[in-house]
Structures are given as structure tokens and as C-alpha cells.
Motif scaffolding. Structure first.
Motif, PDB file in Angstrom:
ATOM      1  N   GLU A   1      46.815  33.246  58.094  1.00  0.00           N
ATOM      2  CA  GLU A   1      45.363  33.385  58.201  1.00  0.00           C
ATOM      3  C   GLU A   1      44.947  34.834  57.972  1.00  0.00           C
ATOM      4  O   GLU A   1      43.934  35.120  57.321  1.00  0.00           O
ATOM      5  N   LYS A   2      45.735  35.774  58.489  1.00  0.00           N
ATOM      6  CA  LYS A   2      45.441  37.196  58.260  1.00  0.00           C
ATOM      7  C   LYS A   2      45.563  37.539  56.774  1.00  0.00           C
ATOM      8  O   LYS A   2      44.801  38.359  56.252  1.00  0.00           O
ATOM      9  N   LEU A   3      46.537  36.930  56.115  1.00  0.00           N
ATOM     10  CA  LEU A   3      46.688  37.167  54.673  1.00  0.00           C
ATOM     11  C   LEU A   3      45.433  36.735  53.925  1.00  0.00           C
ATOM     12  O   LEU A   3      44.943  37.456  53.043  1.00  0.00           O
ATOM     13  N   GLN A   4      44.893  35.567  54.292  1.00  0.00           N
ATOM     14  CA  GLN A   4      43.676  35.108  53.631  1.00  0.00           C
ATOM     15  C   GLN A   4      42.499  36.041  53.926  1.00  0.00           C
ATOM     16  O   GLN A   4      41.680  36.320  53.049  1.00  0.00           O
ATOM     17  N   SER A   5      42.449  36.538  55.133  1.00  0.00           N
ATOM     18  CA  SER A   5      41.387  37.492  55.490  1.00  0.00           C
ATOM     19  C   SER A   5      41.535  38.775  54.680  1.00  0.00           C
ATOM     20  O   SER A   5      40.545  39.371  54.234  1.00  0.00           O
ATOM     21  N   ALA A   6      42.767  39.219  54.496  1.00  0.00           N
ATOM     22  CA  ALA A   6      43.007  40.422  53.706  1.00  0.00           C
ATOM     23  C   ALA A   6      42.600  40.211  52.251  1.00  0.00           C
ATOM     24  O   ALA A   6      42.043  41.110  51.612  1.00  0.00           O
ATOM     25  N   ARG A   7      42.840  39.025  51.709  1.00  0.00           N
ATOM     26  CA  ARG A   7      42.408  38.723  50.332  1.00  0.00           C
ATOM     27  C   ARG A   7      40.896  38.765  50.234  1.00  0.00           C
ATOM     28  O   ARG A   7      40.336  39.236  49.244  1.00  0.00           O
ATOM     29  N   MET A   8      40.252  38.271  51.255  1.00  0.00           N
ATOM     30  CA  MET A   8      38.795  38.329  51.271  1.00  0.00           C
ATOM     31  C   MET A   8      38.320  39.776  51.315  1.00  0.00           C
ATOM     32  O   MET A   8      37.351  40.159  50.640  1.00  0.00           O
ATOM     33  N   ALA A   9      39.009  40.611  52.080  1.00  0.00           N
ATOM     34  CA  ALA A   9      38.639  42.029  52.155  1.00  0.00           C
ATOM     35  C   ALA A   9      38.810  42.705  50.797  1.00  0.00           C
ATOM     36  O   ALA A   9      37.986  43.553  50.404  1.00  0.00           O
ATOM     37  N   ILE A  10      39.856  42.326  50.066  1.00  0.00           N
ATOM     38  CA  ILE A  10      40.040  42.871  48.717  1.00  0.00           C
ATOM     39  C   ILE A  10      38.880  42.465  47.824  1.00  0.00           C
ATOM     40  O   ILE A  10      38.313  43.284  47.090  1.00  0.00           O
ATOM     41  N   ALA A  11      38.525  41.193  47.888  1.00  0.00           N
ATOM     42  CA  ALA A  11      37.430  40.701  47.054  1.00  0.00           C
ATOM     43  C   ALA A  11      36.122  41.408  47.367  1.00  0.00           C
ATOM     44  O   ALA A  11      35.294  41.657  46.470  1.00  0.00           O
ATOM     45  N   GLN A  12      35.895  41.751  48.627  1.00  0.00           N
ATOM     46  CA  GLN A  12      34.647  42.380  49.051  1.00  0.00           C
ATOM     47  C   GLN A  12      34.705  43.900  49.011  1.00  0.00           C
ATOM     48  O   GLN A  12      33.711  44.568  49.328  1.00  0.00           O
ATOM     49  N   GLY A  13      35.863  44.456  48.667  1.00  0.00           N
ATOM     50  CA  GLY A  13      35.997  45.903  48.635  1.00  0.00           C
ATOM     51  C   GLY A  13      35.976  46.544  50.012  1.00  0.00           C
ATOM     52  O   GLY A  13      35.613  47.717  50.153  1.00  0.00           O
ATOM     53  N   ASP A  14      36.371  45.806  51.031  1.00  0.00           N
ATOM     54  CA  ASP A  14      36.360  46.295  52.418  1.00  0.00           C
ATOM     55  C   ASP A  14      37.705  46.968  52.698  1.00  0.00           C
ATOM     56  O   ASP A  14      38.643  46.358  53.204  1.00  0.00           O
ATOM     57  N   ARG A  15      37.795  48.255  52.389  1.00  0.00           N
ATOM     58  CA  ARG A  15      39.062  48.973  52.514  1.00  0.00           C
ATOM     59  C   ARG A  15      39.501  49.114  53.975  1.00  0.00           C
ATOM     60  O   ARG A  15      40.696  49.050  54.277  1.00  0.00           O
TER      61      ARG A  15
END
Length: 658
Positions: free
Chosen positions: A40-54
Motif C-alpha cells: 500500500e505504501k508503494l502505491q502511495s509513493a507512485r501517487m506521490a511521483i505522479a503528483q510531484g510530491d517530493r
């Protein structure tokens, strides 16, 4: 497959994980909840990449420090900003992940980006000829090399790219144009590609190439295209007898084309031209095989027999086997014997032809040569195969299973499963990234030795990744570990489905296993070129129609990737075929592969005249013939694996004429 693009992958993985894990027994670690949390954290991290949330990405990467798929966050993050060509980051990534799946994938992405933007000096830096196989990237490389490197080497590569019978990728156009402008396109290279295009039926490409020829050569090229369109012109033999070598190629191609319309005319033409052109043995063999194949397609048995009998050196194995089967279909055992004896010795000693040689002796000579027939049956019965089981049944003896577990120790399995690439493959499978999972596995296993492949197969089996288990032992060429080659995959689902549906037909769990094993090697995410999906390779249209009758919930095509849904629908469909064909598994298996309409037509043609073994051996489609034989044999093996003795054929199957 991209989770962001497809949307369903995470949902699908959750739906599949419990099913696959239960079937595998040990597919999930004891800390299953922790693993789910990490995913689940991996999916959240992918979302952060997509949103540019460093900030969020940095925090999650820290929390995922010991997670096998942490490198994929670097891969996805760099992929997102690749258009900016951050060379220092690219270099660091490629160095860190050199020799891994994601390292090579990133290299391909970088090359695509550089080539599309014509950054050719940088392209030469990142190109690796030993790894790159994509035509578009090879064309970029030739272009880059011709501009900033060794032009001689570049144009040698261009020649290789040029000599194909189809249009190349558009990325080739610039370097082709430069090569032609520099005088690289010779008359011979133009002719060779023209003929490759004609042979492939790409006449538009052939005409394009012909425009680059001098007038005399272009005229010959025009004749070649005309013969391709109307090969019957070759029957006017005097028109095409010439000392020019191009006519030799035109005649060879034209006769092969003519054979598709009339093998008889093609053979007539061949006899006229063979003496005039003195074709070599290889050319003669290739063309005679083509004529023979088309005699068979056109059901011209007399013509085919004459061709084989009048051509002393012609010994095409496939043609002779076809003639033997045609003789079987007519129950002409003397002719069966004649053609089997024309086969090469290695073929005659295969269990298939050992069995049929014995059958010929029984049919022609009865008890007078029973001992000789029994000897041939005994030799065939040593094999764990359809023919071996047939021969054993004839002799009334037990089947030869030759079940020898591969020599694998638990420590080696533990060490293999702990390898980073293996862990990445497992986690990618768990989150529904099936394409990347397969690629990681393939990278991890390439170059493995015999023992390592067997160990990898054991790891895959423990993880419930059955198709990789099967393929690993096949790659190791160790065929006697029946636990790995014929796993009792998804046993709870198969048992439940067969119990519920078996009361309505002859369906049993061994037949379900056999069909799934033959269809997909138990790859739950398998997809065929025709669009069939899942373990039992169902077309969505068939699944939809079956679901309504079976009362199985089926909403989306991707539901077929669920083992429980696929096995339920595939088994129900198989059960309907059994009901349609009087519980005859021979016919049901043939119908599962080729369709019930074709099987009904084949039965109509044979009019219940053939013994079951002859009917199977003479199935018109070689794929279906092999399919039926494998399903029957696999059913026996799966019964054995389940602790049950099952005969190859049931009484109704063995006694019914088809």
C-alpha cells in the motif's frame, strides 16, 4: 502493464492474492499484514511521483528501505522526468542497476528519447549492441554512427536493416536516405530486397524498391511481380527459359505460388524447368516440399503419392507422415506400412510410429506376428506419453510414469528465493504487475545452470507461480520431476468445481487439470494472440455466454484472470462439450481446442467408421491432434499425482467408432 494506466491492477492483485496464496500454501510470508502494508505504501509513493510530491515520496522511500521494489520507485521517478534528459541521474541509475531488468528497460527508454530528439552523440554513449534488439533503436544507432562515428560500420548495419521483405520502422528512413545518397544501394541489394518483398507478398514495397533500379533490372522486377500475381504464366515454358540468373529466382517463386492454386500444374511446370535451370538439391527439396504440402491441402492424394514415388531423393518427413495418416483414414494398412517404412529410422523408432508399426502388424497378420507386435508395443510402453499409455493398455500392463524428483536441497531453495531479483519478481506478481514480474524472473534466470534452474523451479512452485516452475524444469531439461512438471495447481478450486459440475457430466478434476496445463501451463494471466485469457484460455465472448448459463459472476474481461472465475467458467464450458459429445473426452477436448462445429464436421466425414486411435491420429489439424493426445495423457498423469489409477480411455471412448 501500468497500474496508473490500467487502474484495475491493485484491485485485481487483492482479489488474486488470497486465491493464489491459498493454492500455493506458502506463497505469503508469515508477516502477511506487514507485506500488505508495504504494498500500500508503494502505491502511495507512485501517487506521490505522479503528483510531484517530493516530500511524501522521500518519507515513503525511507519507510520502504527494506522493501524489494524500492528500486522501482527510482525507475518510475526517473521515467517521469526523462524528457528533461537529466544525464547525471541517468548515469547514476544505469550504473547502480547495471545488468538488472529495470537497468536495461531504462537504457531502452533513454535511447528512445535521445533518438526521437536526434541527440546522436549522446545516443552513441548509451547504446549497447549486445543488448539492443529493437529495429527502431538499431536504426537510430546506424544514423548516429553515420553522423558521428564509423560510416563503414554504420552502412554495414544499414545493409542488414535493408534486406527484409517488409517496410522497416520509420526511424530507419533518415539513415536509409543518407546511405542511398552516398551510393550504398547497389543494383544487387535493390534486387534482393525487391525479391524478399515479392516473396512476402508486399508488392507496394517491391514497386517502391524497383523504382530505384536501372531500367533493365526494373523490367525484370516487373516480370517477377507479374508472375507473383499470375503464376500460371509459367506454364508457357519458353517465355521463362533464360540465361539471366534473375529468371531462376522468378521461376522458383512462381512455381511455389502456382502450387497454392494447383499443385498438379506446379509439378508439371517444375518438371519442365528443372532440367533447364539445373536447380541445386536445396532448391529442389524446398520446392518439392511446397508442392507436396499443397497436394495435401488440395486433397490430391494420388498426385502426392506420385510425387513422392517418382522423386527418389525426396524424403520429407512431414509429407510421408501425412500420407501414412491418409492411409490410416482409409484403413488401408498395407499403405500405412509402406509409408511408415519410408520414414527416417529415427522417426520410425519414436513411440508414435512404434505403436503404429505394431498396429499394422496386428491388422495385416493377426496372431501370426503377435510376438513382433508385442515387442514394438513394449518399446513404446516405456515412455510416459499418449502413445506409451496406448501401448501399455494394449499389453495390459501398468503405465511407465518414471517419477524422479529433481535433486534440490532446502538450503539452495532458501538462498535462491532470497535473491533480490527473485524477491522483486515475487512482489511485482503480488501487486498485479504481471508483465514486469515475468521480465524480472526471466532476467533472474537467464544464464542459470542446470541445477540453478531446477532450484528456481522449486522456488516458483512454492510461490504458486506454476507456469514458471514448469518452464524452469523444461529449460533444465529435467522431465521426470512430475511434482514440478504437473503441479496440482489451485487444487481447492479444481476440486470444488469438479465436485459441483461432475455430477452433470464426465467432468473430473484430472481433466480440468489437464486442460489448464495444456492451455496455459497454469499462467493465470496468460493472454493468447486471439484474445483468450487466463488458466483455461477462454475468449471473453465464450466466457460471457457461459457465465449466464453457469450462474457465475462475470462483469469484465479481466475477471478471467481470477483463477476461481476462470476455472469455474472453463470447467462449465468443458462440461457442456462433454454433454454434447456423449461424455467422450476425446471429442470434448478436440472441441475445446478447435470448436464443436469443426468436430461435428469431422465426425460427419468419418461416419463412425474409425477406431478411436485412428480418428485421433488423423485429426486434420496437427495442433488439435497434439492437444487431444496431451489432454488424455495429462489426465492419466494428474490422476497418478492425486493417488488415483485412471485409464487413458474410458470404456465408452475405447469402444465407440468415430
Amino acid at each position: 502493464m501500468s497500474i496508473d494506466a490500467k487502474g484495475f491492477a491493485l484491485i485485481l492483485s487483492l482479489a488474486l492474492s488470497s486465491t493464489i496464496s491459498a493454492a500455493a500454501g506458502s506463497a505469503e510470508r508469515p508477516d502477511a499484514e506487514y507485506a500488505v502494508a508495504q504494498r500500500e505504501k508503494l502505491q502511495s509513493a507512485r501517487m506521490a511521483i505522479a503528483q510531484g510530491d517530493r516530500e511524501t515520496l522521500s518519507r515513503l522511500k525511507h519507510e520502504l528501505a527494506d522493501y524489494p521494489l524500492l528500486p522501482y520507485l527510482d525507475y518510475w521517478a526517473l521515467s517521469k522526468k526523462l524528457s528533461q534528459l537529466p544525464y547525471s541521474e541517468i548515469d547514476r541509475f544505469l550504473e547502480e542497476y547495471r545488468g538488472t531488468a529495470i537497468g536495461d528497460w531504462m537504457q531502452v527508454k533513454v535511447l528512445r528519447e535521445l533518438g526521437s530528439r536526434q541527440r546522436f552523440r549522446a545516443y552513441l554513449k548509451y547504446y549497447d549492441a549486445d543488448k539492443v534488439v529493437r529495429t527502431s533503436l538499431r536504426c537510430y544507432y546506424a544514423d548516429a554512427l553515420s553522423r558521428h562515428g564509423d560510416k563503414t560500420e554504420a552502412y554495414q548495419l544499414v545493409e542488414d536493416l535493408w534486406l527484409v521483405g517488409h517496410s522497416q520502422a520509420e526511424e530507419c528512413d533518415p539513415v536509409f536516405a543518407r546511405w542511398i545518397s552516398d551510393g550504398g544501394l547497389t543494383e544487387d541489394l535493390a534486387w534482393r530486397r525487391h525479391m524478399l518483398a515479392v516473396e512476402a507478398g508486399n508488392l507496394d514495397l517491391a514497386e517502391y524498391v524497383a523504382r530505384k533500379m536501372p531500367p533493365e533490372k526494373a523490367a525484370l522486377a516487373k516480370i517477377a511481380r507479374a508472375v507473383h500475381r499470375a503464376p500460371e504464366q509459367l506454364l508457357d515454358h519458353q517465355r521463362f527459359l533464360s540465361n539471366k540468373p534473375e529468371y531462376r529466382e522468378i521461376v522458383l517463386h512462381g512455381i511455389a505460388r502456382l502450387a497454392r492454386a494447383s499443385a498438379e500444374d506446379a509439378l508439371t511446370a517444375w518438371r519442365h524447368y528443372d532440367a533447364g535451370y539445373l536447380f541445386d538439391d536445396k532448391e529442389r527439396d524446398v520446392l518439392l516440399r511446397e508442392i507436396a504440402l499443397n497436394f495435401a491441402r488440395q486433397d490430391n492424394l494420388d498426385g502426392l503419392r506420385q510425387l513422392v514415388q517418382q522423386s527418389d531423393n525426396f524424403s520429407d518427413e512431414r509429407t510421408i507422415e501425412w500420407l501414412a495418416r491418409q492411409a490410416m483414414r482409409e484403413l488401408d494398412w498395407a499403405q500405412v506400412d509402406f509409408w511408415i517404412n519410408r520414414l527416417p529410422e529415427t522417426a520410425r523408432n519414436h513411440e508414435r510410429w512404434l505403436y503404429w508399426r505394431a498396429r499394422v502388424l496386428e491388422e495385416q497378420y493377426g496372431s501370426s506376428r503377435a510376438q513382433e507386435a508385442a515387442y514394438l508395443y513394449r518399446r513404446a510402453a516405456q515412455e510416459r506419453s499418449y502413445y506409451g499409455f496406448l501401448a501399455a493398455d494394449t499389453l495390459g500392463q501398468n503405465y511407465s510414469f518414471v517419477d524422479r524428483p529433481a535433486p534440490i536441497n532446502a538450503r539452495a531453495v532458501e538462498e535462491m528465493s532470497a535473491r533480490p531479483a527473485m524477491q522483486r519478481a515475487r512482489e511485482l506478481q503480488a501487486i498485479g504487475e504481471f508483465y514486469h514480474a515475468r521480465r524480472e524472473w526471466d532476467y533472474a534466470t537467464q544464464g542459470m545452470n542446470h541445477q540453478e534452474l531446477l532450484t528456481a523451479g522449486k522456488v516458483a512452485s512454492a510461490w504458486g507461480w506454476y507456469h514458471k516452475s514448469i518452464r524452469s524444469v523444461l529449460a533444465a531439461d529435467y522431465l521426470d520431476d512430475l511434482e514440478l512438471r504437473f503441479p496440482l495447481a489451485f487444487a481447492d478450486i479444481v476440486t470444488d468445481v469438479s465436485r459441483r459440475m461432475g455430477s452433470k457430466s464426465a467432468l473430473d478434476p484430472y481433466l480440468i487439470y489437464a486442460v489448464a496445463r495444456q492451455e496455459s501451463h497454469f499462467s493465470h494471466d496468460a493472454k493468447s494472440g486471439a484474445g483468450a485469457l487466463g488458466l483455461m484460455q477462454l475468449l471473453p465472448s465464450t466466457a460471457r455466454a457461459t457465465a449466464r448459463r453457469a450462474g457465475v459472476d462475470f462483469r469484465r474481461n479481466w475477471d478471467l484472470l481470477s483463477p476461481s472465475t476462470n476455472i469455474a467458467l472453463g470447467s462449465f464450458y468443458l462440461s457442456t462439450l462433454l454433454n454434447r459429445f456423449d461424455n467422450n473426452r476425446i471429442l470434448a477436448a478436440a472441441a475445446y481446442n478447435a470448436g464443436p462445429t469443426r468436430v461435428a464436421q469431422w465426425l460427419k466425414e468419418t461416419r463412425q467408421q474409425l477406431p478411436y486411435d485412428v480418428w485421433i491420429e488423423t485429426i486434420p489439424y496437427s495442433e488439435t491432434r497434439k492437444y487431444v493426445q496431451n489432454v488424455l495423457a495429462y489426465s492419466v498423469i494428474y490422476a497418478y499425482r492425486s493417488g488415483t489409477n485412471l485409464p487413458l480411455l474410458r470404456e465408452n471412448e475405447a469402444t465407440t467408432r468415430l
